[in-house]
Scaffold this motif. Structure first.
Motif, PDB file in Angstrom:
ATOM      1  N   LEU A  58       0.846  -1.195   0.000  1.00 13.60           N
ATOM      2  CA  LEU A  58       0.000   0.000   0.000  1.00 13.60           C
ATOM      3  C   LEU A  58       0.880   1.242   0.000  1.00 13.60           C
ATOM      4  N   GLY A  59       0.638   2.129  -0.940  1.00  7.56           N
ATOM      5  CA  GLY A  59       1.422   3.350  -1.030  1.00  7.56           C
ATOM      6  C   GLY A  59       0.550   4.582  -0.883  1.00  7.56           C
ATOM      7  N   ILE A  60       1.091   5.614  -0.276  1.00  6.35           N
ATOM      8  CA  ILE A  60       0.415   6.911  -0.156  1.00  6.35           C
ATOM      9  C   ILE A  60       1.392   7.963  -0.654  1.00  6.35           C
ATOM     10  N   THR A  61       0.928   8.796  -1.565  1.00  2.00           N
ATOM     11  CA  THR A  61       1.755   9.857  -2.119  1.00  2.00           C
ATOM     12  C   THR A  61       1.037  11.185  -1.963  1.00  2.00           C
ATOM     13  N   VAL A  62       1.779  12.191  -1.557  1.00  2.00           N
ATOM     14  CA  VAL A  62       1.267  13.561  -1.476  1.00  2.00           C
ATOM     15  C   VAL A  62       2.088  14.382  -2.458  1.00  2.00           C
ATOM     16  N   ALA A  63       1.403  14.935  -3.468  1.00  2.04           N
ATOM     17  CA  ALA A  63       2.068  15.775  -4.461  1.00  2.04           C
ATOM     18  C   ALA A  63       1.656  17.222  -4.225  1.00  2.04           C
ATOM     19  N   TYR A  64       2.600  18.140  -4.351  1.00  3.26           N
ATOM     20  CA  TYR A  64       2.371  19.556  -4.074  1.00  3.26           C
ATOM     21  C   TYR A  64       2.448  20.362  -5.370  1.00  3.26           C
ATOM     22  N   PHE A  65       1.466  21.237  -5.544  1.00  2.45           N
ATOM     23  CA  PHE A  65       1.399  22.094  -6.728  1.00  2.45           C
ATOM     24  C   PHE A  65       1.163  23.532  -6.296  1.00  2.45           C
ATOM     25  N   ARG A  66       1.619  24.450  -7.093  1.00  2.00           N
ATOM     26  CA  ARG A  66       1.486  25.883  -6.795  1.00  2.00           C
ATOM     27  C   ARG A  66       0.022  26.314  -6.772  1.00  2.00           C
ATOM     28  N   ASP A  67      -0.823  25.723  -7.641  1.00  2.00           N
ATOM     29  CA  ASP A  67      -2.222  26.155  -7.734  1.00  2.00           C
ATOM     30  C   ASP A  67      -3.080  25.037  -8.319  1.00  2.00           C
ATOM     31  N   HIS A  68      -4.391  25.262  -8.310  1.00  2.00           N
ATOM     32  CA  HIS A  68      -5.328  24.263  -8.822  1.00  2.00           C
ATOM     33  C   HIS A  68      -5.131  24.019 -10.318  1.00  2.00           C
ATOM     34  N   GLU A  69      -4.776  25.051 -11.048  1.00  2.00           N
ATOM     35  CA  GLU A  69      -4.589  24.911 -12.493  1.00  2.00           C
ATOM     36  C   GLU A  69      -3.442  23.945 -12.807  1.00  2.00           C
ATOM     37  N   SER A  70      -2.317  24.088 -12.130  1.00  3.22           N
ATOM     38  CA  SER A  70      -1.192  23.193 -12.403  1.00  3.22           C
ATOM     39  C   SER A  70      -1.501  21.771 -11.946  1.00  3.22           C
ATOM     40  N   MET A  71      -2.262  21.613 -10.868  1.00  2.00           N
ATOM     41  CA  MET A  71      -2.657  20.282 -10.429  1.00  2.00           C
ATOM     42  C   MET A  71      -3.617  19.663 -11.450  1.00  2.00           C
ATOM     43  N   ALA A  72      -4.531  20.461 -12.001  1.00  2.00           N
ATOM     44  CA  ALA A  72      -5.467  19.961 -13.008  1.00  2.00           C
ATOM     45  C   ALA A  72      -4.732  19.547 -14.276  1.00  2.00           C
ATOM     46  N   THR A  73      -3.700  20.288 -14.648  1.00  2.00           N
ATOM     47  CA  THR A  73      -2.904  19.937 -15.826  1.00  2.00           C
ATOM     48  C   THR A  73      -2.306  18.546 -15.646  1.00  2.00           C
ATOM     49  N   TRP A  74      -1.795  18.266 -14.462  1.00  3.14           N
ATOM     50  CA  TRP A  74      -1.230  16.954 -14.157  1.00  3.14           C
ATOM     51  C   TRP A  74      -2.307  15.879 -14.178  1.00  3.14           C
ATOM     52  N   ARG A  75      -3.419  16.144 -13.545  1.00  2.00           N
ATOM     53  CA  ARG A  75      -4.513  15.177 -13.452  1.00  2.00           C
ATOM     54  C   ARG A  75      -5.063  14.836 -14.840  1.00  2.00           C
TER      55      ARG A  75
END
Length: 91
Positions: A58-75
């Motif tokens: 079982l793995g848990i990862t926390v990724a950090y992004f500057r804003d919602h837009e950059s996180m959405a780009t990744w998603r």
């Protein structure tokens, strides 16, 4: 060996938290992980990540992004989505 969390980021930032389960057949996992890191690091809003895994897989990862837009780009990245669901999807 000392385990340290990523250095604190200056707010504001957003986080994406996700879990994964490694199976016994991990063929291609290292290559996929390397490619995902390459893609996410190209995202100008990506700040870093922390990840931990239990002996059972079982793995848990926390990724950090500057804003919602950059996180959405990744998603929304198609290669990233394919890595989540490598086989045919029901539906």
């Amino acid at each position: 060996m000392s385990i340290q969390p990523v250095q604190a980021f200056e707010p504001p930032y957003v986080m994406s938290v996700f879990t994964s389960v490694r199976t016994e057949d991990s063929s291609g996992y290292a290559e996929t992980l390397a490619r995902m890191e390459e893609i996410v690091r190209a995202n100008p809003g990506f700040l870093g990540y922390e990840s931990a895994r239990t002996p059972g897989g079982l793995g848990i990862t926390v990724a950090y992004f500057r804003d919602h837009e950059s996180m959405a780009t990744w998603r929304q990245d198609l290669e990233h989505q394919a890595a989540h669901y490598p086989g045919p999807r029901a539906g």
